[in-house]
Each structure stands twice: as C-alpha cells, then as structure tokens.
Scaffold this motif. Structure first.
Motif, mmCIF file in Angstrom:
data_model
loop_
_atom_site.group_PDB
_atom_site.id
_atom_site.type_symbol
_atom_site.label_atom_id
_atom_site.label_comp_id
_atom_site.label_asym_id
_atom_site.label_seq_id
_atom_site.Cartn_x
_atom_site.Cartn_y
_atom_site.Cartn_z
ATOM 1 N N ARG A 162 -2.455 -13.530 -8.199
ATOM 2 C CA ARG A 162 -2.740 -13.757 -6.776
ATOM 3 C C ARG A 162 -2.374 -12.532 -5.945
ATOM 4 O O ARG A 162 -3.080 -12.187 -4.990
ATOM 5 C CB ARG A 162 -1.954 -14.987 -6.275
ATOM 6 N N GLN A 163 -1.290 -11.858 -6.305
ATOM 7 C CA GLN A 163 -0.906 -10.655 -5.577
ATOM 8 C C GLN A 163 -1.965 -9.561 -5.710
ATOM 9 O O GLN A 163 -2.298 -8.881 -4.732
ATOM 10 C CB GLN A 163 0.440 -10.148 -6.075
ATOM 11 N N LEU B 41 0.749 -14.514 1.942
ATOM 12 C CA LEU B 41 -0.046 -13.736 1.003
ATOM 13 C C LEU B 41 -1.300 -14.495 0.579
ATOM 14 O O LEU B 41 -2.330 -13.896 0.284
ATOM 15 C CB LEU B 41 0.797 -13.363 -0.216
ATOM 16 N N SER B 42 -1.240 -15.819 0.593
ATOM 17 C CA SER B 42 -2.399 -16.625 0.186
ATOM 18 C C SER B 42 -3.606 -16.400 1.090
ATOM 19 O O SER B 42 -4.744 -16.654 0.683
ATOM 20 C CB SER B 42 -2.039 -18.109 0.176
ATOM 21 N N ALA B 43 -3.380 -15.924 2.304
ATOM 22 C CA ALA B 43 -4.480 -15.677 3.236
ATOM 23 C C ALA B 43 -5.099 -14.296 3.057
ATOM 24 O O ALA B 43 -6.104 -13.983 3.698
ATOM 25 C CB ALA B 43 -3.989 -15.835 4.680
ATOM 26 N N ALA B 44 -4.496 -13.467 2.207
ATOM 27 C CA ALA B 44 -5.001 -12.110 1.987
ATOM 28 C C ALA B 44 -5.991 -12.108 0.835
ATOM 29 O O ALA B 44 -5.773 -12.755 -0.191
ATOM 30 C CB ALA B 44 -3.842 -11.162 1.702
ATOM 31 N N ASN B 45 -7.078 -11.360 0.990
ATOM 32 C CA ASN B 45 -8.098 -11.281 -0.059
ATOM 33 C C ASN B 45 -8.730 -9.896 0.003
ATOM 34 O O ASN B 45 -9.664 -9.665 0.747
ATOM 35 C CB ASN B 45 -9.145 -12.370 0.123
ATOM 36 N N ASP B 46 -8.200 -8.981 -0.778
ATOM 37 C CA ASP B 46 -8.693 -7.604 -0.749
ATOM 38 C C ASP B 46 -8.646 -7.012 -2.160
ATOM 39 O O ASP B 46 -7.930 -6.051 -2.433
ATOM 40 C CB ASP B 46 -7.840 -6.767 0.206
ATOM 41 N N PRO B 47 -9.443 -7.567 -3.082
ATOM 42 C CA PRO B 47 -9.348 -7.153 -4.477
ATOM 43 C C PRO B 47 -9.994 -5.817 -4.792
ATOM 44 O O PRO B 47 -9.783 -5.278 -5.887
ATOM 45 C CB PRO B 47 -10.069 -8.284 -5.221
ATOM 46 N N ASP B 48 -10.760 -5.252 -3.856
ATOM 47 C CA ASP B 48 -11.513 -4.027 -4.144
ATOM 48 C C ASP B 48 -11.299 -2.949 -3.086
ATOM 49 O O ASP B 48 -12.176 -2.115 -2.872
ATOM 50 C CB ASP B 48 -13.009 -4.345 -4.238
ATOM 51 N N TRP B 49 -10.118 -2.915 -2.473
ATOM 52 C CA TRP B 49 -9.960 -2.001 -1.349
ATOM 53 C C TRP B 49 -9.971 -0.532 -1.760
ATOM 54 O O TRP B 49 -10.317 0.352 -0.955
ATOM 55 C CB TRP B 49 -8.718 -2.329 -0.539
ATOM 56 N N LEU C 28 7.668 -4.835 -0.975
ATOM 57 C CA LEU C 28 8.013 -5.893 -0.038
ATOM 58 C C LEU C 28 8.409 -7.186 -0.736
ATOM 59 O O LEU C 28 7.947 -7.479 -1.840
ATOM 60 C CB LEU C 28 6.811 -6.172 0.871
ATOM 61 N N ASP C 29 9.240 -7.967 -0.064
ATOM 62 C CA ASP C 29 9.504 -9.350 -0.431
ATOM 63 C C ASP C 29 8.707 -10.256 0.506
ATOM 64 O O ASP C 29 8.660 -10.011 1.725
ATOM 65 C CB ASP C 29 10.990 -9.691 -0.305
ATOM 66 N N PHE C 30 8.063 -11.275 -0.039
ATOM 67 C CA PHE C 30 7.347 -12.302 0.747
ATOM 68 C C PHE C 30 6.395 -11.703 1.792
ATOM 69 O O PHE C 30 6.412 -12.108 2.958
ATOM 70 C CB PHE C 30 8.345 -13.226 1.453
ATOM 71 N N ILE D 68 -2.189 -6.139 -3.485
ATOM 72 C CA ILE D 68 -0.989 -5.471 -3.981
ATOM 73 C C ILE D 68 -1.381 -4.490 -5.084
ATOM 74 O O ILE D 68 -2.109 -4.845 -6.012
ATOM 75 C CB ILE D 68 0.028 -6.502 -4.528
ATOM 76 N N ARG D 69 -0.851 -3.244 -5.001
ATOM 77 C CA ARG D 69 -1.221 -2.242 -5.993
ATOM 78 C C ARG D 69 -0.019 -1.497 -6.587
ATOM 79 O O ARG D 69 -0.221 -0.563 -7.374
ATOM 80 C CB ARG D 69 -2.209 -1.237 -5.399
ATOM 81 N N MET D 70 1.203 -1.885 -6.246
ATOM 82 C CA MET D 70 2.349 -1.429 -7.026
ATOM 83 C C MET D 70 3.214 -2.641 -7.318
ATOM 84 O O MET D 70 3.480 -3.460 -6.433
ATOM 85 C CB MET D 70 3.172 -0.356 -6.338
ATOM 86 N N ILE D 71 3.623 -2.748 -8.577
ATOM 87 C CA ILE D 71 4.384 -3.906 -9.010
ATOM 88 C C ILE D 71 5.696 -3.472 -9.644
ATOM 89 O O ILE D 71 5.819 -2.368 -10.182
ATOM 90 C CB ILE D 71 3.566 -4.788 -9.987
ATOM 91 N N ASP D 72 6.675 -4.354 -9.565
ATOM 92 C CA ASP D 72 8.042 -4.112 -10.025
ATOM 93 C C ASP D 72 8.358 -5.175 -11.071
ATOM 94 O O ASP D 72 8.621 -6.325 -10.730
ATOM 95 C CB ASP D 72 8.972 -4.206 -8.810
#
Length: 330
Positions: free
Chosen positions: A88-89, A35-43, A315-317, A94-98
């Motif tokens: 970071r998520q 996940l650290s390699a993902a960067n999409d804050p404005d998709w 998802l997990d991880f 990430i746009r849905m959280i639990d």
C-alpha cells in the motif's frame, strides 16, 4: 503545608504529567495517518532518465513494516501482514523504505521492530517489490536494510548457528536488486534514475549496532552509522512531548541544509522519533497542543522557503497531502 505551596506542587505535578503521560495524537488530516487516500504509483515516470537520484524529492517511511507491538513500537498505518502494508505504501508513492530484519532458522530473515515480530518475512518484502516494479517499471525503490537484533533488553536476538547477516542477504539477491548496490566488495556511485528504473537500490546494509557492513550500498553512505552523519539526520530520541519542537527544528534545519548542500548527494532526513514519554504517533502527529513533525512539514513545504528539493524524508504515519507535496518538488 501552606495553601500556596499546595498550589505550586499541584501545578508542578500537572506539568510533569503532561510531559510523562502518553496522550492521543492529533486527528488524521492531510499530513498524518491518511496514506490510504494517496495513490501515486507512477510518479517517477515523468522524471527524466538523466536525473540523478540525488536530485529527487522522495517520500519514505521509517520502520516501514512496523505495524505491531502497540503505541511504543508501531510507526505506520496497518494495511496488512506479509507485505500488505509495504504494497500500500508503494502504491501511495513511497520510494524509500526502512527494513529491519532478524536472523532466523534456516538462514532466513524475519521482519522485526525491536523485539516485536511484524508478521512478515524478507521473502514478502522481495515479493512485493518485485511485483510492484514489474507493474510499474518506470519506478525505483531505495532500501535501507538493518540487522535489527542486538540481543539487548528491548531488542530481539538472532537465532544462533546461522550464516552471517551479509551471507544470508546474498541469498535473497534476486534480479530486482540493482546489482552494483548489492556487491559487498565495491560500493556503487549514485545512479541516475534511468539506470535503476524497475530496480531496488540498496542504500546501505547496517549491522546490529548501526555500522555499515562491508561495501554494500552507495559509496556516499559509507559513514552512515547509528543516528546522524554527513548526509543523514536521524536524531531519533525525543525524550518527551515538549521535545517534539526540537525534533521539528532538526528536520527543518536539515531540509535547508539539503537544499543548499552537494547536489550530487542524497540527503536522508528522518522525521521520526520516540521515547517512553513520546510515542512515534505523538512525534509524528502531535500531542497536548504540541505540533507534530508531519503537520509542521506540510506547512513548511507549502510555504516554500526557497526549497528546490527535499531529499528523502523518512516519515512515521504520513498523510496523503504530505506525500503529494514532497512528490510535487520533482
């Protein structure tokens, strides 16, 4: 004992060991633990205002802030306490959280997964969401909030003498929440993205045993109880590593059902699962040569299979490539 019988018993013991003994999950790759390699804050910025949330393909996380407690409890990569992991998520896309909360002293919520405190409080959650959406006002975040403590073995216990779970939640209702979704007297219709940009949409407020509390959230989730329901796939018990194949199939079938289902409804598909003999990391990443849910999903989505939307995938991880692929369906 005859030698052949010894060999049969030895083989049987080895088979049982492979099922019962935890083993290392697959190495990090594009689908898993990157996940650290993902960067999409404005998709969401490129998605039209008129698009229903139901039309979107949304990456989410199960047990969003669960980074402590060891291999049986941790479900996400650790990017820090007090909301650091959530922040970071969100940056990753990430746009849905639990979110799982325990009732604590002073009529407050602390974040738990089962019996384990996750070194974060609900004030951290609200703060991180508020800061992120202020910086990225075209985005929205969908939240599932659950009263985590049942008081049973392996769970936590709420602090006695406090207000009720919904009354405490009401004290946290800041302007960052989309107000129709946090009104206990009337559930909200599924909104368009334009209606909720810059806001947190509460999907459902769950009690300790999984039943929705009053009418918070979206009307379509009134029957979202513990486990699977009409718009939810959450078969979370994976009894052993061999059963990961069954979990993969459940995720695949629900993906297909989402694609063919009611286009006005949000479908939520949990890729997560666990048990004493199948840890969350094993179900997500694979173990003992059994493919995990995350690499399976990336392969399946890359193959296409006629899919036009994924719904929400919890998802997990997750890995960066899997997140990017889900987002690409928008």
């Amino acid at each position: 004992m005859f030698p052949c019988m010894k060999r049969v018993l030895a083989a049987a013991a080895l088979s049982l060991a492979l099922i019962a003994v935890p083993g290392a999950a697959l190495a990090a790759d594009a689908s898993y633990r990157t996940l650290s390699a993902a960067n999409d804050p404005d998709w969401m910025r490129s998605v039209p205002d008129g698009a229903s949330l139901a039309a979107l393909s949304v990456p989410g996380t199960h047990g969003t802030m669960s980074i402590h407690g060891g291999s049986l409890t941790q479900t996400q990569e650790d990017f820090g306490n007090s909301g650091g992991t959530l922040a970071r998520q969100l940056t990753a896309g990430i746009r849905m959280i639990d979110i799982r909360a325990r009732v604590n002293d002073g009529n407050t919520f602390t974040i738990h997964h089962g019996a384990v405190y996750q070194n974060a409080n609900f004030t951290d959650v609200v703060r991180v969401l508020t800061d992120f959406l202020a910086a990225h006002p075209a985005e929205t975040v969908i939240m599932r909030l659950k009263q985590e403590c049942t008081g049973e073995l392996g769970s936590c216990t709420d602090v006695p003498g406090q207000k009720s779970f919904p009354d405490i939640f009401d004290s946290y209702r800041t302007p960052v929440f989309w107000q129709p979704s946090v009104t206990r007297s009337a559930a909200a219709a599924t909104p368009t993205l334009g209606e909720v940009r810059g806001k947190v949409v509460l999907a459902v407020l769950h009690g300790a045993h999984g039943s929705p509390i009053e009418h918070y959230g979206l009307a379509q989730f009134a029957t979202w109880t513990d486990g699977s329901s009409t718009y939810i796939q959450d078969n979370y018990t994976v009894p052993n590593v061999g059963a990961i194949a069954t979990k993969r199939d459940q995720v695949r079938r629900f993906l297909d059902a989402t694609n063919a289902g009611d286009p006005t409804k949000i479908y939520v598909n949990f890729g997560s699962g666990s048990s004493l003999f199948a840890q969350p990391q094993q179900v997500a990443g694979g173990a003992f040569g059994v493919q995990g849910v995350d690499p399976f999903l990336l392969t399946y989505l890359n193959e296409g299979h006629g899919l036009t939307r994924t719904g929400v995938l919890m998802l997990d991880f997750p890995g960066s490539g899997l997140l990017q692929k889900i987002i690409s369906y928008n």
